[in-house]
Design a protein around this motif. Structure first.
Motif, PDB file in Angstrom:
ATOM      1  N   ARG A  22       3.780  -4.457   1.156  1.00 19.69           N
ATOM      2  CA  ARG A  22       4.435  -5.699   0.739  1.00 19.69           C
ATOM      3  C   ARG A  22       4.173  -6.008  -0.724  1.00 19.69           C
ATOM      4  O   ARG A  22       5.077  -6.432  -1.459  1.00 19.69           O
ATOM      5  N   ARG A  23       2.950  -5.752  -1.187  1.00 16.38           N
ATOM      6  CA  ARG A  23       2.569  -6.109  -2.553  1.00 16.38           C
ATOM      7  C   ARG A  23       2.994  -5.064  -3.578  1.00 16.38           C
ATOM      8  O   ARG A  23       3.433  -5.416  -4.691  1.00 16.38           O
ATOM      9  N   HIS A  59     -12.121  -8.422  -0.145  1.00 18.24           N
ATOM     10  CA  HIS A  59     -10.787  -8.255   0.436  1.00 18.24           C
ATOM     11  C   HIS A  59     -10.609  -6.816   0.903  1.00 18.24           C
ATOM     12  O   HIS A  59     -11.102  -5.865   0.274  1.00 18.24           O
ATOM     13  N   TRP A  60      -9.905  -6.670   1.998  1.00 24.22           N
ATOM     14  CA  TRP A  60      -9.389  -5.371   2.445  1.00 24.22           C
ATOM     15  C   TRP A  60      -7.952  -5.632   2.883  1.00 24.22           C
ATOM     16  O   TRP A  60      -7.712  -6.356   3.830  1.00 24.22           O
ATOM     17  N   TYR A  61      -6.996  -5.060   2.175  1.00 22.83           N
ATOM     18  CA  TYR A  61      -5.601  -5.162   2.570  1.00 22.83           C
ATOM     19  C   TYR A  61      -5.201  -3.844   3.215  1.00 22.83           C
ATOM     20  O   TYR A  61      -5.401  -2.776   2.634  1.00 22.83           O
ATOM     21  N   ASP A  67      -7.306  -8.876  13.018  1.00 22.92           N
ATOM     22  CA  ASP A  67      -7.759  -7.539  12.639  1.00 22.92           C
ATOM     23  C   ASP A  67      -7.094  -6.459  13.484  1.00 22.92           C
ATOM     24  O   ASP A  67      -6.732  -5.389  12.972  1.00 22.92           O
ATOM     25  N   ALA A  74      -4.957   1.453   1.865  1.00 21.14           N
ATOM     26  CA  ALA A  74      -5.669   0.173   1.816  1.00 21.14           C
ATOM     27  C   ALA A  74      -5.975  -0.189   0.368  1.00 21.14           C
ATOM     28  O   ALA A  74      -5.904   0.657  -0.533  1.00 21.14           O
ATOM     29  N   TYR A  75      -6.302  -1.453   0.193  1.00 15.12           N
ATOM     30  CA  TYR A  75      -6.798  -1.959  -1.090  1.00 15.12           C
ATOM     31  C   TYR A  75      -8.147  -2.611  -0.826  1.00 15.12           C
ATOM     32  O   TYR A  75      -8.332  -3.307   0.188  1.00 15.12           O
ATOM     33  N   GLU A 133       0.176  -4.840   4.233  1.00 16.89           N
ATOM     34  CA  GLU A 133       0.041  -5.759   3.109  1.00 16.89           C
ATOM     35  C   GLU A 133       0.169  -5.018   1.782  1.00 16.89           C
ATOM     36  O   GLU A 133       0.765  -5.541   0.823  1.00 16.89           O
ATOM     37  N   CYS A 134      -0.370  -3.805   1.711  1.00 17.33           N
ATOM     38  CA  CYS A 134      -0.224  -3.007   0.492  1.00 17.33           C
ATOM     39  C   CYS A 134       1.242  -2.692   0.220  1.00 17.33           C
ATOM     40  O   CYS A 134       1.707  -2.756  -0.924  1.00 17.33           O
ATOM     41  N   ASP A 152      -3.684  -6.065  12.006  1.00 18.21           N
ATOM     42  CA  ASP A 152      -3.675  -5.492  10.658  1.00 18.21           C
ATOM     43  C   ASP A 152      -4.026  -4.009  10.655  1.00 18.21           C
ATOM     44  O   ASP A 152      -3.554  -3.251   9.801  1.00 18.21           O
ATOM     45  N   HIS A 176     -11.652  -3.386  -8.169  1.00 17.90           N
ATOM     46  CA  HIS A 176     -10.350  -3.396  -7.502  1.00 17.90           C
ATOM     47  C   HIS A 176      -9.951  -1.937  -7.333  1.00 17.90           C
ATOM     48  O   HIS A 176      -9.761  -1.227  -8.330  1.00 17.90           O
TER      49      HIS A 176
END
Length: 281
Positions: A150-151, A141-143, A25, A160-161, A147-148, A28, A172
């Motif tokens: 990357r996706r 989930h929390w991205y 965490d 964030a997602y 990570e966001c 991240d 979502h």
């Protein structure tokens, strides 16, 4: 930066699953305060227990820390990844340290960063979602930003997602934490990226904005009025409501609603945008 005599191998019998969750965490979210870590990872324990464990991780060279002086006094300890922690996390995730974007001078970079207020506010938002997820709803989930990117980075780079589940409803949503430093026109242009993503994925882009004042929220709502569509929706709240009441409460104002008094809960937002998961439920 602390220098540690410990190595990843020597720490194998000393670190717990919770320690590794803390390390993950902290990476991240770039930085977490003592209080934030205590609320996420020691919810049923005295805060002193969290502080003691963080000091142990500091002595191991897993975490580092810094404080900043402000007009209101010193900020609390801000915890970041240290060298040994970066090595551990890289092994844990099966990547190279370089893939984590880790720098040895990370503490100095963050302590003097103009983005620290945004980073801290986004981290606090994550903590509030975690705390809210211990109620009727669940934060599945929390991205974070990395990570966001990357996706979905070819279309948009959200802060964030969020995947939220409650009462057999699934939401979502993307999350944007606004500190007022960007022009509203620039914030408005982000919606083009969300629209592109919706067209590419054939799924709606639901965007949750947290703004620093009611006035800015009203002005942004005006800017976004012609940016929302059947595939792109926006919901606004303020930092005060998000942190005061919680993200799961009725704090989200739908952009384009004819009734200015409407405020929705996350589960209400989810019901407005049913997903295949809800159809199967």
């Amino acid at each position: 930066m602390t220098e540690s005599r410990y190595t990843p191998l020597s720490l194998m019998t000393r670190l717990t699953a919770r320690d590794m969750a803390i390390v993950s965490d902290v990476h991240d979210h770039q930085v977490l305060t003592t209080h934030q870590i205590a609320r996420v990872h020691f919810p049923d324990a005295d805060a002193r227990r969290a502080r003691r464990r963080l000091l142990v991780l500091f002595r191991y060279g897993v975490l580092d820390r810094f404080r900043r002086q402000t007009a209101r006094g010193k900020l609390p300890d801000h915890w970041i990844l240290a060298v040994t922690g970066a090595e551990l996390l890289a092994h844990h995730r099966g990547v190279q340290i370089a893939d984590l974007g880790f720098h040895r001078d990370h503490a100095v970079r963050l302590a003097y960063s103009m983005q620290l207020e945004h980073i801290r506010g986004l981290a606090e938002s994550f903590v509030r979602f975690v705390e809210a997820g211990r109620g009727p709803g669940e934060l599945v989930h929390w991205y974070g930003e990395r990570e966001c990117a990357r996706r979905w980075g070819t279309h948009i780079r959200p802060d964030a997602y969020v995947r939220w589940e409650q009462e057999e409803c699934v939401l979502h949503a993307f999350f944007e934490y606004d500190t007022g430093t960007e022009s509203l026109a620039k914030v408005r242009r982000k919606m083009t990226g969300y629209a592109n993503l919706a067209r590419h994925s054939e799924l709606p882009s639901i965007v949750l904005f947290a703004l620093n004042s009611d006035q800015r929220a009203k002005h942004l709502e005006t800017k976004l009025a012609n940016a929302v569509s059947g595939q792109v929706k926006a919901y606004l709240t303020t930092h005060a409501r998000l942190f005061g009441q919680g993200p799961d409460r009725a704090v989200w104002r739908p952009v384009g609603s004819p009734d200015p008094s409407v405020l929705l809960r996350l589960v209400d937002v989810a019901r407005r945008h049913p997903t295949p998961e809800q159809g199967e439920a």
